[in-house]
Design an enzyme around this catalytic site. Sequence first.
Site, mmCIF file in Angstrom:
data_model
loop_
_atom_site.group_PDB
_atom_site.id
_atom_site.type_symbol
_atom_site.label_atom_id
_atom_site.label_comp_id
_atom_site.label_asym_id
_atom_site.label_seq_id
_atom_site.Cartn_x
_atom_site.Cartn_y
_atom_site.Cartn_z
ATOM 1 N N HIS A 29 0.774 -1.308 -0.031
ATOM 2 C CA HIS A 29 0.113 0.105 0.049
ATOM 3 C C HIS A 29 1.057 1.338 0.015
ATOM 4 C CE1 HIS A 29 -3.881 -2.073 0.606
ATOM 5 N NE2 HIS A 29 -3.146 -2.991 1.223
ATOM 6 N N ARG A 82 -1.211 16.192 2.399
ATOM 7 C CA ARG A 82 -2.278 17.127 2.117
ATOM 8 C C ARG A 82 -2.327 18.059 0.604
ATOM 9 N NH1 ARG A 82 -1.367 20.150 7.966
ATOM 10 N NH2 ARG A 82 -1.539 18.258 9.314
ATOM 11 N N GLY A 183 -9.221 -2.607 3.445
ATOM 12 C CA GLY A 183 -10.187 -2.084 4.670
ATOM 13 C C GLY A 183 -10.635 -3.294 5.236
ATOM 14 N N GLU A 213 -9.022 -12.278 4.590
ATOM 15 C CA GLU A 213 -7.939 -11.802 5.511
ATOM 16 C C GLU A 213 -8.210 -12.046 7.168
ATOM 17 O OE1 GLU A 213 -6.750 -7.709 5.273
ATOM 18 O OE2 GLU A 213 -5.023 -7.945 6.492
ATOM 19 N N ASP A 291 2.700 -5.659 2.289
ATOM 20 C CA ASP A 291 1.517 -4.827 2.640
ATOM 21 C C ASP A 291 1.687 -3.496 3.187
ATOM 22 O OD1 ASP A 291 -1.055 -5.058 2.619
ATOM 23 O OD2 ASP A 291 -1.320 -6.075 4.707
HETATM 24 ZN ZN LIG Z 1 -3.506 -5.011 2.060
#
Ligand SMILES: [Zn+2]
EC number: 3.5.4.40
Length: 354
Positions: A29, A82, A183, A213, A291
Amino acid sequence: MTEHLVDPDVPRDLHAFIAGLPKAELHVHHVGSASPRIVSELAARHPDSMVPTDPEALVDYFTFTDFAHFIQVYLSVVDLIRTPEDVRLLTYEVARDMARQQVRYAELTITPYSSTRRGIDERAFMDAIEDARKTAEADFGTVLRWCFDIPGEAGLESAEETARLATDDRLRPEGLVSFGLGGPEIGVARPQFKPYFDRAIAAGLHSVPHAGETTGPQTVWDALTHLRAERIGHGTSSAQDPKLLAHLAERRIPLEVCPTSNIATRAVRTLDEHPIKEFTRAGVLVTINSDDPPMFGTDLNNEYAVAARLLGLDERGLADLAKNAVEAAFLDEPGKARIRDEIDTYTSSWLAAS
Ligand SMILES: [Zn+2]
């Protein structure tokens, strides 16, 4: 090699082999790859944030007491992204960290919704990631591709927005190859996302949802049936269903296995109980991934060392594991052949020298 990541049960020369092994990574990610070095740079740009700027203090900051604490820290890092320039810096610096681990190709999962919702202009966001991708490839030789994922916890509004950003011809970045869903899984059923995956697939994107997961094998079946998954993010609980394992093996549907992450999120209790052995025994194509590496106190090289220990692999076994990720990548054949050749050349010269 980071000293704390040296697995005492893996011979030192195997660690050295892994460190130099050319690799591809498929499940990692964007924000979750922000190392203390990168976070400290971002925090220095935004002194009003509560995130420490001192890299040593950040190592403590990244030591989680539980999953809720992890989410809290993760969101505080999200809050540092941002401006389009923050997005560009994060992406480019993540590629630098990957290149140091000999990652030649990575599919980075990006959640554009988190940024556009925070008011970053969508056009500027796409330009920032594309600028970072092209510069990183020229500077480090690491090829980046994108997976845009729906943050499942943010509901169908985020799914609609992610599908729009991924399929609108005026916005869709050149490096985008796939569409994902991340998520929490509990209370976030996969089938409801079918229309958004249908749109993404119709637009030529590959389907790579997280599934199995933190919930059972039915979630993996749902991802296959309703979301037409071509690879499964984690798929940990597939081990509980022999029919599912046989199906994954037969259809050559790869699992994106992230061992340390599974321990950090308590999806699996201990590394020794990790089902990776069941996967390989059933003939499932296993790929090794990190991950959210700095947040889980790991990196891709360490995940390969963990896999070497759990699967009892030597150099050739590790080279085959690296080639699994190349096979499962959404990369053209010449690109795959180049990395495979590099893996073979590296492995034979290593073995000839030892
Ligand atoms: Zn993941």
